[in-house]
Design a protein around this motif. Structure first.
Motif, short mmCIF file in Angstrom:
data_model
loop_
_atom_site.label_atom_id
_atom_site.label_comp_id
_atom_site.label_asym_id
_atom_site.label_seq_id
_atom_site.Cartn_x
_atom_site.Cartn_y
_atom_site.Cartn_z
N GLY A 96 6.56 0.97 5.99
CA GLY A 96 5.96 2.56 5.06
C GLY A 96 4.89 3.06 5.61
O GLY A 96 4.36 4.03 4.89
N ALA A 97 4.47 2.89 7.00
CA ALA A 97 3.42 3.41 7.34
C ALA A 97 3.70 4.82 7.73
O ALA A 97 4.99 4.85 8.13
CB ALA A 97 2.99 2.70 8.94
N GLY A 98 3.06 5.95 7.41
CA GLY A 98 3.36 7.22 7.69
C GLY A 98 2.72 7.91 8.79
O GLY A 98 3.16 8.89 9.27
N GLN A 103 2.51 8.89 2.87
CA GLN A 103 1.66 9.91 3.62
C GLN A 103 0.05 9.75 3.66
O GLN A 103 -0.39 10.19 4.63
CB GLN A 103 1.77 11.05 2.50
CG GLN A 103 0.98 11.18 1.32
CD GLN A 103 1.24 10.40 0.41
OE1 GLN A 103 2.41 9.89 0.19
NE2 GLN A 103 0.37 10.00 -0.59
N CYS A 104 -0.18 8.58 2.99
CA CYS A 104 -1.76 8.17 3.23
C CYS A 104 -1.91 7.08 3.91
O CYS A 104 -3.08 6.66 3.93
CB CYS A 104 -2.33 8.41 1.83
SG CYS A 104 -1.97 6.93 0.57
N ALA A 160 0.90 -1.25 0.00
CA ALA A 160 -0.05 0.10 0.00
C ALA A 160 1.04 1.22 0.10
O ALA A 160 0.36 2.23 -0.75
CB ALA A 160 -1.06 0.04 1.21
N ALA A 161 1.82 1.35 0.62
CA ALA A 161 2.82 2.41 0.96
C ALA A 161 3.68 2.71 -0.54
O ALA A 161 3.76 3.82 -0.92
CB ALA A 161 3.74 2.22 2.06
N LYS A 217 7.35 -0.35 15.12
CA LYS A 217 8.69 -0.48 14.16
C LYS A 217 8.59 -0.96 12.88
O LYS A 217 9.03 -0.40 11.91
CB LYS A 217 9.76 -1.00 15.09
CG LYS A 217 10.32 -0.01 16.38
CD LYS A 217 11.51 -0.72 16.98
CE LYS A 217 11.87 -0.46 18.27
NZ LYS A 217 12.88 -1.35 18.86
N ARG A 218 8.09 -2.05 13.04
CA ARG A 218 7.95 -2.84 11.86
C ARG A 218 7.03 -2.29 10.79
O ARG A 218 7.36 -2.28 9.75
CB ARG A 218 7.42 -4.21 12.03
CG ARG A 218 7.33 -5.40 10.80
CD ARG A 218 7.13 -6.66 11.30
NE ARG A 218 6.83 -7.38 10.33
CZ ARG A 218 5.93 -8.53 10.34
NH1 ARG A 218 5.58 -9.19 11.36
NH2 ARG A 218 5.77 -9.36 9.27
#
Lengths: 221, 257
Positions: free
Chosen positions: B170-172, B124-125, B117-118, B164-165
């Motif tokens: 890519g989690a914003g 950013q989303c 998804a990232a 952290k993972r």
């Protein structure tokens, strides 16, 4: 009728910016499009962008958006937003270095490697660690009297979400500056171009006023 | 000059209606998410989070229309969560006008989904929502685990490691809910929030347990939250958003006033 084209090159949510323009505009038609003719026949053009610069530049070049944008700025106003602004610069540090459009001189840098910081981490004046991305409402200090600032108080807050920022070449003109560990260019102008790092379409009253000003702007200063 | 901390009202919606009995004193139709979002935006909310708890697929059609309607009238960031399981779900919500999507259960069952998804839509989303519960006994060092199914099912995943993972993937942003505190009005789990906030680079939204305005202040100053999410204290008109912002600003927190 004021024809507005929002350039669509397949990156992210263009609905918001189109809706915001429809909301503030009188007698406005908004097209979200990658069609060269539609864009070149518009009165005002918006060049948005979200996501990673490598993918953005890839699509910009694949669809020939680079040539369209170059043509647009010869005779009509262009508002570049977020990664759209970054794409106008010479190059970006993101994705191990990406060549951009070079329409405005300067480069795009990562917040985490702030100059003068020993650890490489971004910190505020008190030495407190700052989160990256720079996400949320921050103040924009207006550095000129550009028509796009009409009716917007100096140091108004706008909504930002980005990890990279524009460092302008010496000969270029910033219109607005914001601090986040480092001072960076939040808005710039060059002829028919006005570019902002923040999202006017998500910045409530101040952002909507900036869009209103853009629709009324003929490109001159 | 500094980045403002954010106040984010959360709307839980079922089939296009706000549930949990939202009550504004001066609107008759209290369940309309579009009307309520506009109210909150006008009152100075910094973002809106729309949590879809609709189970049926027909109901989700309604959700898309609701998101479209909110996005046409509310010009602050809008996060949509609940039932986001595929890249297609994300695309649908972004096209409808959401600025971010919040992924919860799907991330636990398939962490790679967050990475995909990232990569596709940009960090950013992508908000990763995590529901954490304290599992350490009294006297032991604090330890929290990720739970699913509204806090009923343990996953064995350590909350700090999970955050952290997810950021690596890519989690914003992280929306962190304490299942111990949710609905209790006894304040955020500050130790949990601080532990997660210190271990990742991205902003943290604290959630679960707000009962009064001092809880919001503590979330930022002691829990190191970058944003605070609240539902009931605003929905029931106990406190208004301007009141909350003023209170936080008076305690030295940078707010957008």
């Amino acid at each position: 009728m004021n024809k507005v084209a929002v350039i669509d090159y397949g990156m992210g949510n263009l609905h918001s910016v189109a809706k915001a323009v429809e909301y503030v505009g009188k007698n406005v038609t908004v097209s979200v499009t990658s069609d060269a003719n539609t864009i070149l026949q518009a009165d005002h053009v918006i060049f948005p962008g979200v996501g990673a610069i490598r993918d953005c530049m890839g699509e910009i070049l694949r669809l020939g958006i680079d040539e369209i944008v170059a043509e647009v700025v010869r005779n009509k106003p262009l508002l570049a937003v977020c990664v759209g602004m970054q794409a106008l610069m010479d190059n970006s540090e993101e994705n191990n270095g990406v060549k951009c459009l070079g329409m405005v001189s300067g480069r795009v840098r990562y917040f985490g490697n702030a100059q003068g910081s020993e650890t490489g981490a971004l910190t505020d004046e008190q030495g407190k660690r700052l989160k990256v991305p720079h996400m949320g409402w921050n103040m924009v200090k207006q550095t000129d009297k550009h028509p796009l600032w009409a009716g917007i108080e100096d140091n108004s807050r706008f909504y930002f979400v980005h990890s990279y920022y524009v460092e302008l070449g010496a000969q270029e003109k910033a219109s607005g500056v914001t601090e986040y560990g480092v001072p960076f260019t939040a808005a710039l102008n060059k002829g028919n171009i006005f570019a902002v790092q923040f999202h006017p379409e998500k910045s409530q009253h101040s952002g909507l006023q900036l869009l209103r000003n853009f629709l009324a702007w003929d490109g001159s200063i | 000059m500094a980045l403002a901390k954010r106040i984010i009202p959360c709307l839980d919606c079922d089939k296009g209606r706000v549930v949990k009995g939202v009550k504004f004193l001066d609107i008759r139709d209290a369940g309309d998410p579009v009307e309520i979002s506009k109210r909150y935006s006008d009152a100075g909310a910094d973002e809106i989070t729309f949590l879809d708890i609709t189970a049926s697929s027909e109901g989700r059609e309604t959700t898309v229309h609701t998101v479209e309607a909110i996005a046409s009238q509310v010009f602050i960031p809008l996060t949509v969560g609940g039932g986001i399981r595929t890249l297609e779900d994300i695309r649908t919500m972004l096209n409808a006008g959401a600025d971010k999507v919040s992924i919860n259960t799907a991330a636990v069952f398939n962490p790679e989904f967050v990475r995909e998804a990232a990569e596709r839509f940009g960090s950013q989303c992508i908000v990763v929502a995590m529901d954490a519960k304290k599992v350490s006994a009294a006297g032991e060092p604090n330890r929290w685990e990720i739970f699913t199914h509204g806090g009923r099912k343990a996953t064995g995943i350590d909350a700090v490691e999970w955050a952290k993972r997810m950021v690596n993937y890519g989690a914003g942003e992280i929306l962190l809910t304490s299942m111990d505190r949710d609905g209790t009005k006894s304040g955020f789990d500050l130790a949990l929030n601080k532990a997660v906030s210190e271990s990742v680079s991205v902003p943290i939204i604290a959630s679960g347990g707000v009962g009064n305005l001092q809880d919001l202040v503590d979330g930022v100053l002691l829990g190191q939250a970058d944003a605070v999410l609240a539902a009931s204290i605003f929905h029931f008109g106990e406190f208004s958003i301007p009141q909350a912002k003023r209170y936080m600003a008076d305690k030295g927190i940078t707010m957008r006033l």
